[in-house]
Design an enzyme around this catalytic site. Structure first.
Site, short mmCIF file in Angstrom:
data_model
loop_
_atom_site.label_atom_id
_atom_site.label_comp_id
_atom_site.label_asym_id
_atom_site.label_seq_id
_atom_site.Cartn_x
_atom_site.Cartn_y
_atom_site.Cartn_z
N THR A 208 -16.57 10.49 5.82
CA THR A 208 -17.80 10.14 5.92
C THR A 208 -18.65 10.07 4.63
OG1 THR A 208 -18.37 12.24 6.82
CG2 THR A 208 -17.79 10.53 8.67
N HIS A 209 -17.81 10.50 3.71
CA HIS A 209 -18.46 10.65 2.22
C HIS A 209 -18.69 9.50 1.72
CE1 HIS A 209 -16.33 14.87 3.07
NE2 HIS A 209 -17.47 14.61 3.59
N ASN A 210 -19.56 8.60 2.12
CA ASN A 210 -19.88 7.31 1.40
C ASN A 210 -20.84 7.69 0.53
OD1 ASN A 210 -18.49 5.16 2.88
ND2 ASN A 210 -19.34 6.58 4.77
N ASN B 15 -16.67 17.13 -1.78
CA ASN B 15 -17.70 16.45 -0.73
C ASN B 15 -19.54 16.60 -1.29
OD1 ASN B 15 -15.90 16.65 1.07
ND2 ASN B 15 -16.45 18.35 2.12
N GLN C 182 -14.24 7.84 -1.48
CA GLN C 182 -13.26 8.94 -1.99
C GLN C 182 -12.11 8.54 -1.90
OE1 GLN C 182 -14.37 12.29 0.79
NE2 GLN C 182 -15.09 13.37 -0.97
#
Length: 446
Positions: A371-373, A415, A204
């Site tokens: 944590t948005h891999n 997200n 992101q």
């Protein structure tokens, strides 16, 4: 897949999780107060929006005053008591400020633990094996089907669990690593451009603004994990890119998640990093600072990818995951454009001073950011360029399905969770109504 094809699965996920929000488009009719840029949906969210605190309220008022279209950020915090379609009751959020990074004793935050597991635990054919880790998927001779998984418990003893169907439901990065460790698919090679597992790693592209006031009290400790307002005027294709030098965009979000006193210490630029002047500035800035951020898209490039590390191994002797990444020039240009728009909001807010934290190249993985891999086991229609088909079924091992954000070919300015949930419902529907009629067969012909 189109938005219309995915809408029923988004709807199922939103009602399972009890999402709190306001629809912007129901069956093609724009709804006052919602997101005017969203695709049509069949009905409103199951719960109304969260009750807004001062910071997002002011942010939305100022946004509207300069011609933007703020709307309540959809939230997996319960705005009211709710019973989901599985019959699980959840409590109303109390805005305790200890939400993200903490469990919720009030059952006001959606997760697998609060929305699904209580029902599964009552079923005689369901078993959870805790404190265990899958080492790899075991393939049959020839490598065209899985026969189960090998896992280890806290004693260090290994077990083989036979299975006719294997679902990889780990975090996206670990999905990709398990496929590599198990020999499912060919690992991506950035030099040749060949291989599917590990390609299209995306992240992101975030940036932030803080606006400092003398005369306002935002009470930041009254907060929730997803409480706030969003502006999507510069997200995706909501705006004209014709004269711009980038693709993509970002949502602008004012979501005050907490005011925990150790971690929340906003200070004016130029404040010393320690000493009495720093202490005085943290007292002055604690209640009177409004923050908001951009959550930007991340597009795949040839040289952003995942693979197995040639040197470092875990405690079981398996190669660790290696990540090669930096923000592409396109995404930096996009983020800077949105930062300029965020500055316009900052000026309209009228504080005594504001500070913009712009995204730069030279990514540092050490500080927490997101944590948005996404990516690494992407979905697609070409088995030479994707690891799974559009039902999340492995092209190479058809009785393996890979569920998670690992399937995303790119990452949008949102997200991933809602789309992960929708894709999971779609995969489950395909498994139940198509795959089980002919087990082991591909759902999509290559």
């Amino acid at each position: 897949m189109t938005g219309a094809e995915m809408e029923p699965y988004y709807d199922q996920f939103e009602y399972l999780a009890g999402i709190s929000g306001k629809a912007g488009n129901i069956k093609g009719q724009l709804q006052e107060g919602g997101n005017p840029f969203e695709d049509p949906r069949s009905r409103d969210y199951p719960n109304p929006p969260m009750q807004m605190t001062y910071a997002p309220t002011l942010f939305a008022e100022v946004g509207r005053s300069i011609g933007l279209h703020p709307f309540p950020t959809p939230s997996a915090n319960m705005s009211r008591a709710y019973v989901n379609p599985l019959g699980i009751a959840m409590g109303q959020c109390t805005y305790c400020g200890f939400c993200e990074r903490f469990g919720c004793a009030n059952y006001s935050k959606s997760s697998a633990q609060t929305t699904v597991l209580p029902v599964l635990m009552k079923k005689s054919n369901f078993e959870v094996r805790t404190d265990s880790e899958v080492l790899h998927v075991d393939l049959a001779p020839g490598g065209k089907s899985a026969r189960g998984v090998t896992y280890v418990d806290t004693s260090g003893e290994e077990y083989f669990q036979p299975a006719d169907l294997v679902l990889l439901c780990a975090y996206g990065l670990h999905n990709a690593r398990l496929m590599m460790l198990s020999g499912i698919g060919k690992i991506y090679d950035p030099g040749s451009g060949e291989g599917t597992v590990g390609r299209n790693y995306c992240y992101q592209t975030n940036a932030g603004v803080q606006v400092f006031f003398d005369d306002k009290n935002f009470n930041p400790f009254i907060a929730a994990g997803a409480l706030g307002q969003t502006i999507d005027d510069y997200n995706g294709d909501a705006f004209d890119h014709g004269a711009l030098d980038f693709v993509g965009g970002a949502g602008i979000n004012c979501i005050p998640t907490n005011g925990r006193p150790i971690g929340t210490r906003p200070t004016l630029p130029g404040t010393p990093k320690w000493g009495s002047a720093w202490k005085k500035a943290t007292v002055e800035g604690y209640k009177s600072t409004l923050g908001y951020s951009s959550q930007g898209s991340s597009y795949a490039t040839r040289n952003n990818y995942l693979d197995l590390d040639p040197t470092y191994k875990d405690r079981f002797g398996r190669p660790l995951m290696r990540m090669t990444f930096d923000f592409p020039d396109n995404d930096i240009r996009m983020s800077n454009y949105v930062c300029d728009r965020m500055e316009e909001i900052a000026k309209a807010l009228g504080g005594k001073q504001y500070a913009v934290s712009r995204r730069k190249k030279g990514w540092d993985s050490v500080p927490y950011q997101s944590t948005h891999n996404t990516g690494g086991a992407i979905m697609g229609t070409d088995p030479k360029k994707s690891a799974v088909n559009t039902f999340l079924q492995s092209w190479d091992v058809p009785n393996v399905f890979v569920i998670g954000a690992s399937a995303f070919p790119q990452n949008a300015g949102k997200n991933p969770t809602g789309t992960v949930g929708a894709l999971a419902f779609r995969a489950a529907d395909a498994i139940r109504n198509q795959y089980l009629r002919n087990p082991g067969a591909p759902l999509v012909q290559a």
